[in-house]
Design an enzyme around this catalytic site. Sequence first.
Site, PDB file in Angstrom:
ATOM      1  N   ASN A 104       0.868  -1.171   0.000  1.00 44.27           N
ATOM      2  CA  ASN A 104       0.000   0.000   0.000  1.00 44.27           C
ATOM      3  C   ASN A 104       0.906   1.223   0.000  1.00 44.27           C
ATOM      4  O   ASN A 104       1.717   1.391   0.903  1.00 44.27           O
ATOM      5  CB  ASN A 104      -0.901  -0.005   1.235  1.00 44.27           C
ATOM      6  CG  ASN A 104      -1.839  -1.202   1.231  1.00 44.27           C
ATOM      7  OD1 ASN A 104      -2.288  -1.629   0.171  1.00 44.27           O
ATOM      8  ND2 ASN A 104      -2.111  -1.751   2.401  1.00 44.27           N
TER       9      ASN A 104
ATOM     10  N   HIS B 299      -4.448   3.268   1.785  1.00 41.43           N
ATOM     11  CA  HIS B 299      -4.481   2.568   3.078  1.00 41.43           C
ATOM     12  C   HIS B 299      -3.116   2.229   3.633  1.00 41.43           C
ATOM     13  O   HIS B 299      -2.962   1.268   4.365  1.00 41.43           O
ATOM     14  CB  HIS B 299      -5.337   1.290   3.005  1.00 41.43           C
ATOM     15  CG  HIS B 299      -6.727   1.561   2.519  1.00 41.43           C
ATOM     16  ND1 HIS B 299      -7.640   2.254   3.271  1.00 41.43           N
ATOM     17  CD2 HIS B 299      -7.333   1.272   1.352  1.00 41.43           C
ATOM     18  CE1 HIS B 299      -8.754   2.368   2.581  1.00 41.43           C
ATOM     19  NE2 HIS B 299      -8.595   1.788   1.401  1.00 41.43           N
ATOM     20  N   GLN B 300      -2.120   3.032   3.253  1.00 45.07           N
ATOM     21  CA  GLN B 300      -0.835   2.845   3.914  1.00 45.07           C
ATOM     22  C   GLN B 300      -0.932   3.516   5.279  1.00 45.07           C
ATOM     23  O   GLN B 300      -1.100   4.734   5.369  1.00 45.07           O
ATOM     24  CB  GLN B 300       0.305   3.481   3.103  1.00 45.07           C
ATOM     25  CG  GLN B 300       1.667   3.236   3.745  1.00 45.07           C
ATOM     26  CD  GLN B 300       2.805   3.897   2.977  1.00 45.07           C
ATOM     27  OE1 GLN B 300       2.602   4.854   2.230  1.00 45.07           O
ATOM     28  NE2 GLN B 300       4.015   3.383   3.167  1.00 45.07           N
TER      29      GLN B 300
ATOM     30  N   HIS C  64       6.558  -1.214   3.062  1.00 44.25           N
ATOM     31  CA  HIS C  64       6.489  -2.591   3.564  1.00 44.25           C
ATOM     32  C   HIS C  64       5.721  -3.462   2.591  1.00 44.25           C
ATOM     33  O   HIS C  64       4.713  -3.059   2.044  1.00 44.25           O
ATOM     34  CB  HIS C  64       5.860  -2.662   4.962  1.00 44.25           C
ATOM     35  CG  HIS C  64       4.574  -1.899   5.098  1.00 44.25           C
ATOM     36  ND1 HIS C  64       4.541  -0.537   5.254  1.00 44.25           N
ATOM     37  CD2 HIS C  64       3.282  -2.306   5.103  1.00 44.25           C
ATOM     38  CE1 HIS C  64       3.291  -0.135   5.350  1.00 44.25           C
ATOM     39  NE2 HIS C  64       2.493  -1.189   5.252  1.00 44.25           N
TER      40      HIS C  64
ATOM     41  N   HIS D   9       3.568  -6.699   2.230  1.00 48.58           N
ATOM     42  CA  HIS D   9       2.806  -7.723   2.955  1.00 48.58           C
ATOM     43  C   HIS D   9       2.969  -9.043   2.225  1.00 48.58           C
ATOM     44  O   HIS D   9       2.777  -9.108   1.007  1.00 48.58           O
ATOM     45  CB  HIS D   9       1.302  -7.404   2.934  1.00 48.58           C
ATOM     46  CG  HIS D   9       0.911  -6.180   3.688  1.00 48.58           C
ATOM     47  ND1 HIS D   9       0.399  -6.221   4.963  1.00 48.58           N
ATOM     48  CD2 HIS D   9       0.912  -4.871   3.351  1.00 48.58           C
ATOM     49  CE1 HIS D   9       0.104  -4.997   5.376  1.00 48.58           C
ATOM     50  NE2 HIS D   9       0.407  -4.154   4.408  1.00 48.58           N
TER      51      HIS D   9
HETATM   52  P1  AMP Z   1      -0.503  -0.849   5.768  1.00 48.76           P
HETATM   53  O1  AMP Z   1      -1.948  -0.642   6.081  1.00 48.76           O
HETATM   54  O2  AMP Z   1      -0.240  -1.425   4.432  1.00 48.76           O
HETATM   55  O3  AMP Z   1       0.312   0.395   6.041  1.00 48.76           O
HETATM   56  O4  AMP Z   1      -0.007  -1.961   6.785  1.00 48.76           O
HETATM   57  C1  AMP Z   1       0.647  -1.708   7.972  1.00 48.76           C
HETATM   58  C2  AMP Z   1       0.650  -2.995   8.706  1.00 48.76           C
HETATM   59  O5  AMP Z   1       1.552  -2.890   9.804  1.00 48.76           O
HETATM   60  C3  AMP Z   1      -0.704  -3.341   9.286  1.00 48.76           C
HETATM   61  O6  AMP Z   1      -1.124  -4.581   8.775  1.00 48.76           O
HETATM   62  C4  AMP Z   1      -0.449  -3.369  10.774  1.00 48.76           C
HETATM   63  O7  AMP Z   1      -1.196  -4.391  11.380  1.00 48.76           O
HETATM   64  C5  AMP Z   1       1.033  -3.616  10.881  1.00 48.76           C
HETATM   65  N1  AMP Z   1       1.661  -3.104  12.088  1.00 48.76           N
HETATM   66  C6  AMP Z   1       1.470  -1.916  12.682  1.00 48.76           C
HETATM   67  N2  AMP Z   1       2.247  -1.784  13.774  1.00 48.76           N
HETATM   68  C7  AMP Z   1       2.972  -2.931  13.857  1.00 48.76           C
HETATM   69  C8  AMP Z   1       3.966  -3.415  14.758  1.00 48.76           C
HETATM   70  N3  AMP Z   1       4.365  -2.677  15.798  1.00 48.76           N
HETATM   71  N4  AMP Z   1       4.471  -4.649  14.539  1.00 48.76           N
HETATM   72  C9  AMP Z   1       4.064  -5.400  13.501  1.00 48.76           C
HETATM   73  N5  AMP Z   1       3.143  -4.987  12.606  1.00 48.76           N
HETATM   74  C10 AMP Z   1       2.595  -3.777  12.781  1.00 48.76           C
END
Ligand code: AMP
Length: 404
Positions: free
Chosen positions: A341, A347-348, A354, A356
Site C-alpha cells: 500500500n 491505506h498505507q 512494507h 505484505h
Molecule cells: P498498511 O496498512 O499497508 O500500512 O499496513 C501496515 C501494517 O503494519 C498493518 O497490517 C499493521 O497491522 C502492521 N503493524 C502496525 N504496527 C505494527 C507493529 N508494531 N508490529 C508489527 N506490525 C505492525
Amino acid sequence: MLKFSANLSMLFTERPLVEIQFPYELGPADLQRLLAENEQQLVLINVPAGDLMQGGNGNACVPGEEKNFRQAVAQAAEYAAALQVPTVNVLAGRRVPGLSVEACEAVLGDNLQYAVARLRDAGATTVLEAINVFDMPRFLVHSLEDMQRFVHAVPRLKMQFDCYHMSRMGEDVVPVLRDNLAQIGHVQFADSPGRHEPGSGRIDFRAVFATLRDSAYASTRRFQAGIENGSAVRNNPVTGRQRQDNNKTGASANMSHCVFCKIVAGELPSTRVYEDADVIAFMDIFPLRRAHVLVIPREHQQHLHRLPAPLRERLIQAGARVAEAIYASALKPAAVHYMINDGPQAHQTVPHVHLHVLPRFRGDGGSFLLSLLRKPFDLVLGPTSHEALEADAAEIRRQLERLK
Ligand code: AMP
Ligand code: ZN
C-alpha cells in the site's frame, strides 16, 4: 479560530498523528481532505464544550445543560465516525458557583455515561481529562483521584493522562502513569512547570517513554501518544504549517517517529523471521491471516519509488523467499498475496515501505473477508501477542534455514 494542538507522533504511531481540540469550524469532509493531503491522522478531539473556553462553566457538569451536552456529543460522534478518530475527550467544565461539587459531579456522571455509549457507537473511546487547579480554578475534575473515581464509576470510560497537569498537581508522573496504564486511553506530553516540550522542565520523560514502551506490545495503537511540542501547538491545519515543522529535519524527523524504524532499531519489539543487511521480515501484529509477514527495508522511505532500485530488488527477493518458506511449511497455503500500500489514500498506515506477504488457505474466502472487516477494530481488539505469533514464525524460520 481553530485551536490546533498538533502532536509530533512519538510512540506506536504509523503516521503523523494530530490532535485538534475543536475541529468543528471545518466540516468533516474538508477536514478529511486536509488530513489526507498532510498525511495525518486525527487521534483526539474534544466534545464541544459550550462556553468553557470563553470562561464559562461549559456544558458537561451544569444542571439544565444536558440537552446541549447531548447535542455536543452527537456532533463529536459525527466527526469521530467520519474521520475515524479513536479517542474523544470530554471536558468536565467548571463547578457552577453556588452549587456543591457533588451536585455537579452527579450531572457529569450521567453525561459521561451517555457520551461513552454514543461515542462507542461511533467507534471512539471516551476519555476524561483532569486539568490542574492553577491553570483553571474551579475545574471540576482536577486530580488523579477525580479521574479515577469517574473511570471507576462509568464502564469503558478512560483517562486522558496529561503529564503536565499531573505534575502540576504534585503527582510523581512515572509511577502514577505505570500504575494507571490499564485505565488510560490517551497520553499527553508537555513538561512541567512551563508546559513546553519534554526536557524543558522537571518530568523524567525518559522514564515516561520507557514506561510506555514497555507496555507497547500489549497496547500498540491503544496509546496514541504524541509529544505536545510547545511550538507545534500554535500551528494551524489550514495553512499546513505543522507539516513543515515536522519535516524540518527531513527524513530524520520522519524516522524518529516511524514505528517500523523503531522496529529496525530494536526500540520496539517484533517477532522476526528474517533479516540481513538491507531488509528485515517480521510478523504483522494485527494479522489478517495466520502467517501474515511484513518485509521492510532498513532504510526509511515512505514510497517504493523513492527506495533505491537495489533495495527494491532486495525487498522483493526477501518477500519471495519468505513466501517460499511459507509454501514449504506445515501451513500449506494455497496461494499468497504480495501487497504494497503506497500512500495513505491507498491505506498505507505505516509510512515506511512494507511488503505484505499474506498466505491464503483453501476455503478461507469468507473468513478472509471477515478479517478485512476486522481491520478497523484492531484498535479495540488489540494486537496479537508475541507468543501467539512465535509458533508460525519459528516454522517460517525453520523453512528459511532449509531453503538456504
Ligand atoms: P498498511 O496498512 O499497508 O500500512 O499496513 C501496515 C501494517 O503494519 C498493518 O497490517 C499493521 O497491522 C502492521 N503493524 C502496525 N504496527 C505494527 C507493529 N508494531 N508490529 C508489527 N506490525 C505492525
Ligand atoms: Zn521508518
